[in-house]
Design an enzyme around this catalytic site. Sequence first.
Site, PDB file in Angstrom:
ATOM      1  N   ARG A 151       0.864  -1.171   0.000  1.00  0.00           N
ATOM      2  CA  ARG A 151       0.000   0.000   0.000  1.00  0.00           C
ATOM      3  C   ARG A 151       0.906   1.228   0.000  1.00  0.00           C
ATOM      4  O   ARG A 151       1.984   1.219   0.592  1.00  0.00           O
ATOM      5  CB  ARG A 151      -0.901   0.017   1.227  1.00  0.00           C
ATOM      6  CG  ARG A 151      -1.819  -1.203   1.363  1.00  0.00           C
ATOM      7  CD  ARG A 151      -2.620  -1.125   2.644  1.00  0.00           C
ATOM      8  NE  ARG A 151      -3.556  -2.253   2.809  1.00  0.00           N
ATOM      9  CZ  ARG A 151      -3.296  -3.351   3.492  1.00  0.00           C
ATOM     10  NH1 ARG A 151      -2.110  -3.490   4.098  1.00  0.00           N
ATOM     11  NH2 ARG A 151      -4.184  -4.323   3.588  1.00  0.00           N
ATOM     12  N   LYS A 176      -2.460  -2.031   8.438  1.00  0.00           N
ATOM     13  CA  LYS A 176      -3.897  -2.093   8.660  1.00  0.00           C
ATOM     14  C   LYS A 176      -4.193  -2.966   9.873  1.00  0.00           C
ATOM     15  O   LYS A 176      -3.649  -4.056  10.017  1.00  0.00           O
ATOM     16  CB  LYS A 176      -4.576  -2.674   7.413  1.00  0.00           C
ATOM     17  CG  LYS A 176      -6.049  -2.303   7.301  1.00  0.00           C
ATOM     18  CD  LYS A 176      -6.562  -2.649   5.926  1.00  0.00           C
ATOM     19  CE  LYS A 176      -7.981  -2.150   5.745  1.00  0.00           C
ATOM     20  NZ  LYS A 176      -8.503  -2.465   4.392  1.00  0.00           N
ATOM     21  N   HIS A 248      -2.587   3.230  -6.206  1.00  0.00           N
ATOM     22  CA  HIS A 248      -3.046   2.001  -5.579  1.00  0.00           C
ATOM     23  C   HIS A 248      -3.216   0.877  -6.598  1.00  0.00           C
ATOM     24  O   HIS A 248      -3.166  -0.313  -6.238  1.00  0.00           O
ATOM     25  CB  HIS A 248      -4.367   2.241  -4.844  1.00  0.00           C
ATOM     26  CG  HIS A 248      -4.797   1.085  -3.997  1.00  0.00           C
ATOM     27  ND1 HIS A 248      -4.171   0.753  -2.813  1.00  0.00           N
ATOM     28  CD2 HIS A 248      -5.773   0.157  -4.171  1.00  0.00           C
ATOM     29  CE1 HIS A 248      -4.745  -0.315  -2.283  1.00  0.00           C
ATOM     30  NE2 HIS A 248      -5.718  -0.698  -3.092  1.00  0.00           N
ATOM     31  N   ARG A 251      -0.652  -1.930  -6.726  1.00  0.00           N
ATOM     32  CA  ARG A 251      -0.882  -3.053  -5.805  1.00  0.00           C
ATOM     33  C   ARG A 251      -1.817  -4.074  -6.443  1.00  0.00           C
ATOM     34  O   ARG A 251      -1.565  -5.282  -6.387  1.00  0.00           O
ATOM     35  CB  ARG A 251      -1.467  -2.512  -4.505  1.00  0.00           C
ATOM     36  CG  ARG A 251      -1.914  -3.562  -3.484  1.00  0.00           C
ATOM     37  CD  ARG A 251      -2.368  -2.841  -2.213  1.00  0.00           C
ATOM     38  NE  ARG A 251      -3.065  -3.697  -1.261  1.00  0.00           N
ATOM     39  CZ  ARG A 251      -2.470  -4.467  -0.347  1.00  0.00           C
ATOM     40  NH1 ARG A 251      -1.148  -4.505  -0.290  1.00  0.00           N
ATOM     41  NH2 ARG A 251      -3.176  -5.182   0.511  1.00  0.00           N
ATOM     42  N   HIS A 282      -3.780  -8.646   3.834  1.00  0.00           N
ATOM     43  CA  HIS A 282      -5.243  -8.616   3.867  1.00  0.00           C
ATOM     44  C   HIS A 282      -5.741  -9.175   5.193  1.00  0.00           C
ATOM     45  O   HIS A 282      -5.238 -10.189   5.682  1.00  0.00           O
ATOM     46  CB  HIS A 282      -5.831  -9.441   2.723  1.00  0.00           C
ATOM     47  CG  HIS A 282      -5.775  -8.742   1.403  1.00  0.00           C
ATOM     48  ND1 HIS A 282      -5.818  -9.411   0.197  1.00  0.00           N
ATOM     49  CD2 HIS A 282      -5.682  -7.425   1.084  1.00  0.00           C
ATOM     50  CE1 HIS A 282      -5.757  -8.542  -0.802  1.00  0.00           C
ATOM     51  NE2 HIS A 282      -5.678  -7.333  -0.280  1.00  0.00           N
ATOM     52  N   TYR A 291      -9.752 -10.294  -6.329  1.00  0.00           N
ATOM     53  CA  TYR A 291      -8.922 -10.084  -7.514  1.00  0.00           C
ATOM     54  C   TYR A 291      -9.246 -11.093  -8.606  1.00  0.00           C
ATOM     55  O   TYR A 291      -9.042 -10.837  -9.788  1.00  0.00           O
ATOM     56  CB  TYR A 291      -7.440 -10.191  -7.150  1.00  0.00           C
ATOM     57  CG  TYR A 291      -6.944  -9.074  -6.264  1.00  0.00           C
ATOM     58  CD1 TYR A 291      -6.959  -7.758  -6.717  1.00  0.00           C
ATOM     59  CD2 TYR A 291      -6.456  -9.324  -4.993  1.00  0.00           C
ATOM     60  CE1 TYR A 291      -6.514  -6.724  -5.913  1.00  0.00           C
ATOM     61  CE2 TYR A 291      -6.004  -8.298  -4.184  1.00  0.00           C
ATOM     62  CZ  TYR A 291      -6.030  -6.995  -4.646  1.00  0.00           C
ATOM     63  OH  TYR A 291      -5.594  -5.983  -3.850  1.00  0.00           O
TER      64      TYR A 291
END
Length: 318
Positions: A151, A176, A248, A251, A282, A291
């Site tokens: 990120r 995160k 972004h 990524r 994640h 994805y």
Amino acid sequence: MADGGDSMKRLSLANAVAFYLQQRRQLGFPLKEDGQMLHQLVGYASERGHRGPLTNQMALAWAQAPTQASRLWWARRLDAARRFATFWRAFDPRTEVPLPGALGPSYRRRAVHLYSRQEIAALMQAARDLGGLRGLTYPTLIGLLACTGLRIGEALRLHEEDIDWTAGLLTVRHSKLRRSRCLPLQASTLTALNSYRQKRQKHLRQTDPTPLFVGPKGRAITYVQAAQTFRCLRQGLGWNQQPVPRLHDLRHSFAVGSLMDWYRQGDAVAQKVLCLATYLGHSSIQGTYWYLSAVPELLALAQARWRELSRKPGGSHA
């Protein structure tokens, strides 16, 4: 307290919000956006002389106060109020909790641009053409994003001490949900990072820890600076297509590229998706599986693998 003790009931909306944010942040939730929104809610209620617990009427009126905003933004604001109200109702039963989806969905995935290798090379060359320290920093930053799927915020927070040059490992700290992870780097990536580190040394200010990516004043570059520079690079390259390329999306391109390579090589993708989810940081495997459905070519590869395996006796997952 869970029964709504009198001492908690008497807290003003401002103090109730402050208590809520403090408790959630102690559990590891940064709540940056929610915090900003809830402070705005407190100000809105105060301007209108509101007293007592939060009501549905107040929450809905505040959520739709920015009349020029999109309905999606209204829904996001109402969701922030709803999360607070759900929490605070345990302390003050008079609190009214807005119905979920009262203003429609609060989240919509944006269409993404998948970078080709040629586009990444062109972007890095345009960054080199900036010259000076920016001509060193931004091609290295873009290259790191493209080959690791970091990120942008994670990359900008990196310090020199986060790289183990001997083992070839990069540590991403407190990302995160305040999780950290360790990423292996290819030798070519380490070489590029070390070359940048040496060249930008003379621009550094004496700070501890030392930021990896620095701007003109020798300090860590900010997200705003990175976003503005990328916007200029994109405009200079004439990239005006839809969806508009974003930082972004590097990524996203990394994740999709990894999955497509595994499918083409005949690898056990179902197992590797778990590794990819960990590598990307994640919090949920669903974030990684998205994805698969987001790109037609990748979805076609997944479907072809499924058909191939389903024809085999005792066929297994893709």
